[in-house]
Design a protein around this motif. Structure first.
Motif, PDB file in Angstrom:
ATOM      1  N   LEU A 154      11.771  27.123  12.652  1.00 30.23           N
ATOM      2  CA  LEU A 154      11.775  25.813  13.298  1.00 30.23           C
ATOM      3  C   LEU A 154      11.144  24.762  12.400  1.00 30.23           C
ATOM      4  O   LEU A 154      11.694  23.667  12.215  1.00 30.23           O
ATOM      5  CB  LEU A 154      11.044  25.869  14.642  1.00 30.23           C
ATOM      6  CG  LEU A 154      10.910  24.523  15.368  1.00 30.23           C
ATOM      7  CD1 LEU A 154      12.283  23.963  15.732  1.00 30.23           C
ATOM      8  CD2 LEU A 154      10.039  24.670  16.616  1.00 30.23           C
ATOM      9  N   ASP A 155       9.978  25.077  11.826  1.00 27.52           N
ATOM     10  CA  ASP A 155       9.312  24.108  10.947  1.00 27.52           C
ATOM     11  C   ASP A 155      10.173  23.772   9.734  1.00 27.52           C
ATOM     12  O   ASP A 155      10.258  22.614   9.315  1.00 27.52           O
ATOM     13  CB  ASP A 155       7.952  24.644  10.506  1.00 27.52           C
ATOM     14  CG  ASP A 155       6.873  24.437  11.553  1.00 27.52           C
ATOM     15  OD1 ASP A 155       6.997  23.484  12.335  1.00 27.52           O
ATOM     16  OD2 ASP A 155       5.920  25.236  11.596  1.00 27.52           O
ATOM     17  N   SER A 156      10.805  24.782   9.145  1.00 29.98           N
ATOM     18  CA  SER A 156      11.671  24.554   7.985  1.00 29.98           C
ATOM     19  C   SER A 156      12.852  23.663   8.357  1.00 29.98           C
ATOM     20  O   SER A 156      13.232  22.761   7.601  1.00 29.98           O
ATOM     21  CB  SER A 156      12.187  25.895   7.449  1.00 29.98           C
ATOM     22  OG  SER A 156      11.133  26.730   7.035  1.00 29.98           O
ATOM     23  N   LEU A 157      13.417  23.894   9.528  1.00 31.86           N
ATOM     24  CA  LEU A 157      14.557  23.107   9.994  1.00 31.86           C
ATOM     25  C   LEU A 157      14.170  21.648  10.205  1.00 31.86           C
ATOM     26  O   LEU A 157      14.909  20.725   9.819  1.00 31.86           O
ATOM     27  CB  LEU A 157      15.093  23.720  11.295  1.00 31.86           C
ATOM     28  CG  LEU A 157      16.407  23.167  11.839  1.00 31.86           C
ATOM     29  CD1 LEU A 157      17.544  23.432  10.856  1.00 31.86           C
ATOM     30  CD2 LEU A 157      16.726  23.803  13.191  1.00 31.86           C
ATOM     31  N   LEU A 158      13.003  21.430  10.786  1.00 29.67           N
ATOM     32  CA  LEU A 158      12.545  20.065  11.034  1.00 29.67           C
ATOM     33  C   LEU A 158      12.290  19.333   9.722  1.00 29.67           C
ATOM     34  O   LEU A 158      12.676  18.165   9.554  1.00 29.67           O
ATOM     35  CB  LEU A 158      11.273  20.085  11.885  1.00 29.67           C
ATOM     36  CG  LEU A 158      11.418  20.646  13.308  1.00 29.67           C
ATOM     37  CD1 LEU A 158      10.068  20.675  14.009  1.00 29.67           C
ATOM     38  CD2 LEU A 158      12.427  19.835  14.117  1.00 29.67           C
ATOM     39  N   ILE A 159      11.651  20.004   8.776  1.00 26.53           N
ATOM     40  CA  ILE A 159      11.360  19.381   7.479  1.00 26.53           C
ATOM     41  C   ILE A 159      12.646  19.018   6.750  1.00 26.53           C
ATOM     42  O   ILE A 159      12.788  17.905   6.218  1.00 26.53           O
ATOM     43  CB  ILE A 159      10.507  20.332   6.618  1.00 26.53           C
ATOM     44  CG1 ILE A 159       9.100  20.460   7.208  1.00 26.53           C
ATOM     45  CG2 ILE A 159      10.424  19.830   5.171  1.00 26.53           C
ATOM     46  CD1 ILE A 159       8.258  21.534   6.556  1.00 26.53           C
ATOM     47  N   LEU A 160      13.610  19.946   6.715  1.00 28.26           N
ATOM     48  CA  LEU A 160      14.868  19.714   6.001  1.00 28.26           C
ATOM     49  C   LEU A 160      15.666  18.560   6.601  1.00 28.26           C
ATOM     50  O   LEU A 160      16.450  17.915   5.904  1.00 28.26           O
ATOM     51  CB  LEU A 160      15.719  20.979   6.000  1.00 28.26           C
ATOM     52  CG  LEU A 160      15.245  22.104   5.069  1.00 28.26           C
ATOM     53  CD1 LEU A 160      16.060  23.372   5.309  1.00 28.26           C
ATOM     54  CD2 LEU A 160      15.365  21.672   3.611  1.00 28.26           C
ATOM     55  N   ASN A 161      15.459  18.302   7.889  1.00 28.21           N
ATOM     56  CA  ASN A 161      16.218  17.234   8.547  1.00 28.21           C
ATOM     57  C   ASN A 161      15.378  15.976   8.784  1.00 28.21           C
ATOM     58  O   ASN A 161      15.811  15.084   9.515  1.00 28.21           O
ATOM     59  CB  ASN A 161      16.779  17.748   9.876  1.00 28.21           C
ATOM     60  CG  ASN A 161      17.936  18.717   9.679  1.00 28.21           C
ATOM     61  OD1 ASN A 161      19.086  18.310   9.533  1.00 28.21           O
ATOM     62  ND2 ASN A 161      17.622  20.011   9.652  1.00 28.21           N
ATOM     63  N   GLY A 162      14.197  15.932   8.139  1.00 27.09           N
ATOM     64  CA  GLY A 162      13.374  14.725   8.211  1.00 27.09           C
ATOM     65  C   GLY A 162      12.866  14.411   9.597  1.00 27.09           C
ATOM     66  O   GLY A 162      12.708  13.230   9.951  1.00 27.09           O
ATOM     67  N   ILE A 163      12.607  15.436  10.391  1.00 20.67           N
ATOM     68  CA  ILE A 163      12.141  15.226  11.757  1.00 20.67           C
ATOM     69  C   ILE A 163      10.635  15.480  11.821  1.00 20.67           C
ATOM     70  O   ILE A 163      10.152  16.506  11.352  1.00 20.67           O
ATOM     71  CB  ILE A 163      12.879  16.166  12.735  1.00 20.67           C
ATOM     72  CG1 ILE A 163      14.387  15.895  12.680  1.00 20.67           C
ATOM     73  CG2 ILE A 163      12.357  15.998  14.156  1.00 20.67           C
ATOM     74  CD1 ILE A 163      15.218  16.911  13.445  1.00 20.67           C
ATOM     75  N   ASP A 164       9.909  14.546  12.388  1.00 22.64           N
ATOM     76  CA  ASP A 164       8.464  14.677  12.522  1.00 22.64           C
ATOM     77  C   ASP A 164       8.161  15.789  13.524  1.00 22.64           C
ATOM     78  O   ASP A 164       8.490  15.672  14.712  1.00 22.64           O
ATOM     79  CB  ASP A 164       7.867  13.343  13.003  1.00 22.64           C
ATOM     80  CG  ASP A 164       6.337  13.357  13.037  1.00 22.64           C
ATOM     81  OD1 ASP A 164       5.746  14.451  12.940  1.00 22.64           O
ATOM     82  OD2 ASP A 164       5.749  12.271  13.182  1.00 22.64           O
ATOM     83  N   SER A 165       7.529  16.858  13.061  1.00 21.60           N
ATOM     84  CA  SER A 165       7.276  18.011  13.930  1.00 21.60           C
ATOM     85  C   SER A 165       6.355  17.673  15.098  1.00 21.60           C
ATOM     86  O   SER A 165       6.393  18.342  16.135  1.00 21.60           O
ATOM     87  CB  SER A 165       6.681  19.168  13.129  1.00 21.60           C
ATOM     88  OG  SER A 165       5.418  18.812  12.589  1.00 21.60           O
ATOM     89  N   SER A 166       5.527  16.630  14.936  1.00 25.24           N
ATOM     90  CA  SER A 166       4.617  16.251  16.024  1.00 25.24           C
ATOM     91  C   SER A 166       5.374  15.658  17.208  1.00 25.24           C
ATOM     92  O   SER A 166       4.834  15.550  18.318  1.00 25.24           O
ATOM     93  CB  SER A 166       3.574  15.250  15.523  1.00 25.24           C
ATOM     94  OG  SER A 166       4.179  14.020  15.164  1.00 25.24           O
ATOM     95  N   LEU A 167       6.639  15.275  16.978  1.00 24.17           N
ATOM     96  CA  LEU A 167       7.454  14.696  18.047  1.00 24.17           C
ATOM     97  C   LEU A 167       8.267  15.754  18.785  1.00 24.17           C
ATOM     98  O   LEU A 167       9.021  15.430  19.709  1.00 24.17           O
ATOM     99  CB  LEU A 167       8.394  13.628  17.468  1.00 24.17           C
ATOM    100  CG  LEU A 167       7.711  12.450  16.780  1.00 24.17           C
ATOM    101  CD1 LEU A 167       8.750  11.489  16.218  1.00 24.17           C
ATOM    102  CD2 LEU A 167       6.771  11.734  17.736  1.00 24.17           C
TER     103      LEU A 167
END
Length: 334
Positions: A154-167
């Motif tokens: 999940l964290d890798s997916l969020l980073i690769l798609n420029g999504i702030d994990s805190s959101l």
């Protein structure tokens, strides 16, 4: 006197029969040559362990003059626990399980991966749930398994798609609870590994949506040892040779292999076939696996999922055992 002797003989024979039923039957089932030291391998009861099931069934270990017992365990964590408790000589587990344990067990040795998949962990949601693309994850709840490949994915997916994990709000569950959590709308999506993707699709086949994530995380299942000495070290080349032959059979006889593995695991052919095309059966030990371990270790430290300050020296923890052209590429410094 004769009657007493006869009775004692009967008791002795009965005891021998009971021992055989408990121990000998297992040995016979694996076609062991009991003159050789027995090698015990904790094997996770998952299709990812198919090379071991094929090697046992086709007597490939015996052809290498190895007396091998496959000890069933459920999940790589349990297999690793059996290894660390010295209940077995080797274990099968994902690279994530190996990574977490490497921080506290420097004697661990990763001998080889024997299967890989770039689509085993999936991000799944239900149609009509408000998530049609990855950028719509913001403000949503995602079910994950804490400190596991699920959360790393999940964290890798969020980073690769420029999504702030805190959101993105993550909610933690045990693996078997993820599907129910999604169906009960406790979460908007789940990061789940197989067979839970199959379970969800089989339950509500028209409603499941898999969000684009293939290739984000490359899972490997690996043969792991504890140190390299004695019978364990001597058996490694033979075990790898048997797995090499088993992988060849899996590739050239897919239907026969799936039929056999489905019978051993007690699952339907349809369920096994669901993820079979995602498996790459090969022996591998190289830079791709090394980089994956380093990335996961840094992630675990950054998220404070494990105590420590430095990434373990995974290069030193790769097995030095000689085998069939095992290294898939030179282990160059990076």
């Amino acid at each position: 006197m004769i009657k007493v002797a006869t009775t004692l003989l009967g008791i002795t024979l009965l005891a021998a029969l009971l021992w055989w039923l408990v121990n000998g039957r297992a040995i016979g089932a694996f076609n062991l040559d009991t003159s050789e030291p027995v090698i015990r391998i904790a094997v996770s009861q998952t299709p990812l362990s198919s090379p071991f099931f094929i090697a046992k069934n086709k007597r490939l270990f015996s052809q290498q003059q190895l007396a091998v017992v496959l000890v069933p365990c459920f999940g790589g964590h349990k297999c690793m626990e059996m290894l660390l408790n010295h209940e077995v000589d080797f274990a099968t587990a994902s690279e994530t399980v190996f990574m977490f344990n490497s921080f506290k067990q420097p004697d661990l040795r990763l001998i080889s991966s024997f299967v890989e998949s770039d689509n085993d962990v999936k991000l799944l949601t239900l149609s009509g749930g408000g998530i049609a693309s990855l950028d719509q994850l913001e403000g949503k709840k995602v079910g994950v398994i804490k400190a596991s490949a699920s959360e790393f994915f999940l964290d890798s997916l969020l980073i690769l798609n420029g999504i702030d994990s805190s959101l993105v709000e993550r909610k933690y569950y045990k693996p078997a609870q993820l599907v129910e959590a999604l169906l009960l709308t406790e979460v908007d999506a789940i990061a789940a590994w197989e067979p839970y993707g199959y379970e969800l699709t089989n339950t509500v086949p028209e409603q499941v949506v898999q969000l684009p994530s293939r290739g984000v995380y490359n899972l490997s299942f690996n043969l792991i040892g504890l140190g390299e000495k004695g019978k364990q070290a001597e058996s490694i080349p033979g075990i790898l040779a048997a797995l090499e032959q088993a992988n060849l059979y899996l590739i050239t006889h897919p239907k026969q292999s799936q039929t056999l593995v489905s019978e051993i695991l007690g699952i339907s052919f349809r369920q096994l076939n669901w993820s079979w095309q995602d498996y790459l059966f090969r022996l591998s030990l190289g830079n791709a696996l090394l980089s994956n371990l380093h990335a996961q270790a840094r992630w675990a430290l950054d998220r404070q999922l494990i105590m420590g300050s430095e990434v373990p020296d995974f290069r030193a923890m790769f097995s030095k055992g000689k085998s069939l052209a095992l290294i898939d590429e030179p282990l160059e410094e990076r």
